[in-house]
Structure formats: structure tokens, C-alpha cells
Write a protein that holds these residues in place. Structure first.
Motif, mmCIF file in Angstrom:
data_model
loop_
_atom_site.group_PDB
_atom_site.id
_atom_site.type_symbol
_atom_site.label_atom_id
_atom_site.label_comp_id
_atom_site.label_asym_id
_atom_site.label_seq_id
_atom_site.Cartn_x
_atom_site.Cartn_y
_atom_site.Cartn_z
ATOM 1 N N ALA A 1 0.828 -1.212 0.000
ATOM 2 C CA ALA A 1 0.000 0.000 0.000
ATOM 3 C C ALA A 1 0.859 1.256 0.000
ATOM 4 C CB ALA A 1 -0.930 -0.016 1.216
ATOM 5 N N ILE A 2 1.946 1.236 0.769
ATOM 6 C CA ILE A 2 2.864 2.384 0.804
ATOM 7 C C ILE A 2 3.431 2.649 -0.587
ATOM 8 C CG2 ILE A 2 5.095 3.193 1.681
ATOM 9 C CD1 ILE A 2 4.446 1.727 4.302
ATOM 10 N N LYS A 3 3.775 1.581 -1.299
ATOM 11 C CA LYS A 3 4.301 1.726 -2.660
ATOM 12 C C LYS A 3 3.274 2.395 -3.572
ATOM 13 C CE LYS A 3 7.385 -2.317 -2.447
ATOM 14 N NZ LYS A 3 7.666 -3.662 -3.015
ATOM 15 N N ARG A 4 2.006 2.010 -3.412
ATOM 16 C CA ARG A 4 0.966 2.548 -4.288
ATOM 17 C C ARG A 4 0.608 3.997 -3.934
ATOM 18 N NH1 ARG A 4 -3.145 -1.554 -7.123
ATOM 19 N NH2 ARG A 4 -1.682 -3.267 -7.475
ATOM 20 N N PHE A 5 0.798 4.366 -2.673
ATOM 21 C CA PHE A 5 0.604 5.769 -2.314
ATOM 22 C C PHE A 5 1.630 6.637 -3.033
ATOM 23 C CE2 PHE A 5 -1.515 4.373 1.773
ATOM 24 C CZ PHE A 5 -2.765 4.867 1.417
ATOM 25 N N ASN A 6 2.858 6.126 -3.138
ATOM 26 C CA ASN A 6 3.936 6.872 -3.795
ATOM 27 C C ASN A 6 3.814 6.838 -5.309
ATOM 28 O OD1 ASN A 6 5.120 7.485 -1.310
ATOM 29 N ND2 ASN A 6 6.287 5.556 -1.288
ATOM 30 N N ALA A 7 3.232 5.747 -5.816
ATOM 31 C CA ALA A 7 3.086 5.615 -7.274
ATOM 32 C C ALA A 7 1.692 5.084 -7.582
ATOM 33 C CB ALA A 7 4.165 4.677 -7.836
ATOM 34 N N PRO A 8 0.663 5.960 -7.595
ATOM 35 C CA PRO A 8 -0.721 5.530 -7.842
ATOM 36 C C PRO A 8 -0.850 4.790 -9.171
ATOM 37 C CG PRO A 8 -0.657 7.800 -7.079
ATOM 38 C CD PRO A 8 0.771 7.393 -7.364
ATOM 39 N N GLN A 9 -1.728 3.775 -9.171
ATOM 40 C CA GLN A 9 -1.941 2.969 -10.372
ATOM 41 C C GLN A 9 -3.412 2.983 -10.754
ATOM 42 O OE1 GLN A 9 -0.196 -0.933 -10.164
ATOM 43 N NE2 GLN A 9 1.572 -0.220 -8.979
ATOM 44 N N GLU A 10 -3.673 2.812 -12.052
ATOM 45 C CA GLU A 10 -5.031 2.786 -12.559
ATOM 46 C C GLU A 10 -5.762 1.545 -12.051
ATOM 47 O OE1 GLU A 10 -8.288 4.340 -14.447
ATOM 48 O OE2 GLU A 10 -6.303 5.246 -14.253
ATOM 49 N N VAL A 11 -7.022 1.742 -11.622
ATOM 50 C CA VAL A 11 -7.827 0.637 -11.101
ATOM 51 C C VAL A 11 -9.145 0.580 -11.862
ATOM 52 C CG1 VAL A 11 -9.017 -0.291 -9.075
ATOM 53 C CG2 VAL A 11 -6.827 0.894 -8.807
ATOM 54 N N GLN A 12 -9.566 -0.642 -12.293
ATOM 55 C CA GLN A 12 -10.841 -0.822 -12.976
ATOM 56 C C GLN A 12 -11.922 -1.058 -11.927
ATOM 57 O OE1 GLN A 12 -10.744 -3.477 -16.394
ATOM 58 N NE2 GLN A 12 -8.496 -3.279 -16.505
ATOM 59 N N SER A 13 -12.615 0.001 -11.573
ATOM 60 C CA SER A 13 -13.510 -0.022 -10.415
ATOM 61 C C SER A 13 -14.723 -0.936 -10.585
ATOM 62 C CB SER A 13 -13.971 1.403 -10.106
ATOM 63 O OG SER A 13 -14.593 1.994 -11.236
ATOM 64 N N TRP A 14 -15.294 -1.000 -11.799
ATOM 65 C CA TRP A 14 -16.482 -1.837 -11.973
ATOM 66 C C TRP A 14 -16.157 -3.304 -11.773
ATOM 67 C CZ3 TRP A 14 -20.990 -0.307 -11.089
ATOM 68 C CH2 TRP A 14 -21.468 0.947 -11.498
ATOM 69 N N GLY A 15 -15.085 -3.748 -12.368
ATOM 70 C CA GLY A 15 -14.681 -5.141 -12.202
ATOM 71 C C GLY A 15 -14.355 -5.445 -10.749
ATOM 72 N N MET A 16 -13.692 -4.489 -10.113
ATOM 73 C CA MET A 16 -13.351 -4.610 -8.687
ATOM 74 C C MET A 16 -14.617 -4.781 -7.851
ATOM 75 S SD MET A 16 -11.434 -1.583 -6.592
ATOM 76 C CE MET A 16 -11.486 -1.402 -4.795
ATOM 77 N N MET A 17 -15.667 -4.006 -8.179
ATOM 78 C CA MET A 17 -16.902 -4.052 -7.410
ATOM 79 C C MET A 17 -17.661 -5.359 -7.640
ATOM 80 S SD MET A 17 -19.941 -1.208 -7.231
ATOM 81 C CE MET A 17 -20.218 -1.272 -8.993
ATOM 82 N N ILE A 18 -17.677 -5.853 -8.856
ATOM 83 C CA ILE A 18 -18.393 -7.094 -9.160
ATOM 84 C C ILE A 18 -17.770 -8.274 -8.419
ATOM 85 C CG2 ILE A 18 -18.897 -8.761 -10.988
ATOM 86 C CD1 ILE A 18 -19.199 -6.342 -12.890
ATOM 87 N N VAL A 19 -16.442 -8.345 -8.460
ATOM 88 C CA VAL A 19 -15.753 -9.435 -7.767
ATOM 89 C C VAL A 19 -15.995 -9.358 -6.256
ATOM 90 C CG1 VAL A 19 -13.497 -10.437 -7.220
ATOM 91 C CG2 VAL A 19 -13.974 -9.638 -9.543
ATOM 92 N N ALA A 20 -15.949 -8.149 -5.720
ATOM 93 C CA ALA A 20 -16.169 -7.976 -4.282
ATOM 94 C C ALA A 20 -17.601 -8.351 -3.892
ATOM 95 C CB ALA A 20 -15.879 -6.539 -3.877
#
Length: 306
Positions: free
Chosen positions: A112-131
Motif C-alpha cells: 500500500a505504501i508503494k501505491r501511495f507513492n506511485a498511484p496505479q489505474e484501477v478498474q472499479s467496476w470489475g473490482m466491485m463485481i468481484v467484491a
């Protein structure tokens, strides 16, 4: 010296173990299937929150497998090598699972610390369906494990992890919605860290309880001083020493004690009264009570005297 053990206890444990094994098997099938889907979804949709939830789901699978093994080994009869049987394997397995979950949490925090320093693109719809699928799976698994969680440390451990994962799935869904409508991808690692912080206190409780059993500490809910006072107050008891209360699992509490008799007391009656009190007031089914006419130390050891 007398020994008292309730005959129905072993029969009851067999039924409990059989029911737990069936519930654990169903929960394992559901959880393992979803774990594969969530890992794939985490990489495909580039979501650390999904991968964090999948990491916790991995410990769920491990907990369920270990719990099934513990039931199988715990059902083996005691032998000349392991006179208390194999039920403590359940405690070792639960402790291992708690340690594993701590390690997974550390990995998620670092990532998570790495991603705070280097934000990455996230596909939110797919993320929500899986969750959302995960939320349904976790809910079903939690319901399967609920009835057995108070009878077994491993079932309790698996239940807590599934419960935490269900909350984690809700967090991922809310995070996906927030990312969708705001575009802030840093929400993803925040959700991942939040899931970790949510589950760690419960993991600590499990580790604390299992460590207490491994150290043969007094089981939760019992107070040695109170038990000592209650034994001392029984008719025929002049004093006591060598009082020990411990458990091999959270189902089996044992007690040993040396009771000093009053001059006119009957040993058998006093011993029976002590065992009945331990059984009725504290659910201690397995007790060994030695009665004696003097409070002289045994085997050259110094003892705690009442």
C-alpha cells in the motif's frame, strides 16, 4: 486419589466434531473457489484492495484446511505417547493461522505504501463485481461456521476470518464506488490498509487465547483464587495445595488439586464434593483430587498452601 471424567463428553465431542467437519468442508469449497476468482480479478483489474482481500481469503482457506486436519487428528484416541490425545493440535493450528495472517497484513501494508507513492489505474467496476460475489460467499460461509465457533478454536478462527473478509468485501465495494465517481485511485490502497487494520485486533485475540492454552494458563472465565476459596469452603476441607487448572483445548478443562482433610472428614465424601463443585460451577469435567491428612509437601517440592 480419584479421577472423574464425564462419559458423555467424548460422545458429545464426536457429534460436535462431525458437525463441524461438515460445515468446514462446505465453507472450504466455497472459499477456495472464490479465492481463485478474486486473485484473478485482483490482477486483471489492478486492485490492491482485491488482492488484500484475497490474501485474507487465503488464510481463510488455510484455516479451514487446518481446522479439518485438527478435527481428524483430534479425534484420535490417547495413547502411551500422548496421554491427552491429539486435541492440542487444534491449538497449534490456530496459532499458526494467526501468525500467518500477521505476515499477510505486513505484506499488504508495504504494498500500500508503494501505491501511495506511485498511484496505479484501477478498474472499479470489475473490482466491485468481484467484491460483491465475495460478499455473498463470505456471508454463506459465515452462516455455516456460526454454530460451531464457540466449540472449537479453529472453527472460531475460521469464523472470525470469514467475518472479517465479509466486512472487507463491503469495504472493497464502497471503495470501488468511490473510485468510480471520484477517480481517486489512492482510495484502493486505503481500503487495503483498512481491511488489514480491521482484522488484526481479532487475530491478536486468537493468538492470545491459543498462547494461553499452550502455556497451560488458567482458561478464560475462570479465576484460580475463586476456585481455591470455593474448595476451601467445602465441608471436610482443612486446606489445599498444588491446585492447577488448564485446558488442552477450549472444550476440555482439567484440574488437579491436593486437599488436606479435617481430622473427622471422610476422604471419599470430601473428594466427591470437590469434584461435584468443579463440575457444576465451573464445567470442569476432568478432575483429579488427592486427599491427605497432613499438608506436608509431596515429592520434596514446595507447594502453595491455602
Amino acid at each position: 486419589m480419584a479421577h472423574d471424567h464425564a462419559g458423555e463428553a467424548g460422545h458429545s465431542h464426536d457429534h460436535t466434531a462431525g458437525a463441524n467437519a461438515k460445515m468446514l468442508t462446505w465453507a472450504l469449497g466455497l472459499t477456495a473457489t472464490y479465492l481463485v476468482a478474486e486473485v484473478i480479478g485482483g490482477f486483471v483489474f489492478n486492485s490492491l484492495a482485491l488482492l488484500s482481500d484475497a490474501a485474507h481469503m487465503l488464510t481463510d482457506v488455510a484455516a479451514l484446511i487446518i481446522a479439518l486436519m485438527a478435527i481428524k487428528l483430534g479425534g484420535k484416541s490417547a495413547d502411551d505417547k500422548r496421554t491427552f490425545g491429539y486435541r492440542r493440535f487444534e491449538i497449534l493450528a490456530a496459532a499458526f493461522n494467526a501468525v500467518l495472517l500477521f505476515c499477510i497484513a505486513i505484506y499488504v501494508f508495504v504494498e500500500a505504501i508503494k501505491r501511495f507513492n506511485a498511484p496505479q489505474e484501477v478498474q472499479s467496476w470489475g473490482m466491485m463485481i468481484v467484491a460483491a460475489i465475495g460478499l455473498a460467499v463470505n456471508f454463506i460461509s459465515m452462516r455455516l461456521l456460526m454454530s460451531g465457533k464457540d466449540a472449537s478454536f479453529n472453527v472460531k478462527g475460521a469464523y472470525l476470518e470469514v467475518w472479517a473478509d465479509m466486512i472487507g468485501s463491503v469495504g472493497v465495494i464502497l471503495g470501488a464506488l468511490a473510485i468510480k465517481f471520484t477517480g481517486f485511485t489512492w482510495i484502493d490502497p486505503i481500503v487495503a490498509v483498512g481491511i488489514g487494520l480491521w482484522v488484526l485486533p481479532r487475530t491478536w485475540i486468537l493468538l492470545r487465547d491459543t498462547t494461553n492454552v499452550l502455556l497451560e494458563g488458567v482458561p478464560a472465565g475462570l479465576t484460580l483464587g475463586e476456585i481455591r476459596s470455593e474448595i476451601a469452603a467445602l465441608p471436610g476441607v482443612a486446606g489445599l495445595h498444588d491446585l492447577h487448572v488448564w485446558s488442552t483445548s477450549n472444550e476440555e478443562i482439567s484440574c488437579t488439586v491436593h486437599v488436606v482433610l479435617q481430622s473427622d472428614a471422610d476422604g471419599d465424601s470430601t473428594r466427591t464434593a470437590v469434584q461435584a463443585m468443579l463440575r457444576d460451577k465451573h464445567r470442569i469435567e476432568h478432575s483429579t483430587v488427592q486427599t491427605e491428612r497432613s499438608e506436608a509437601p509431596c515429592d520434596g517440592q514446595e507447594h502453595l498452601h491455602q
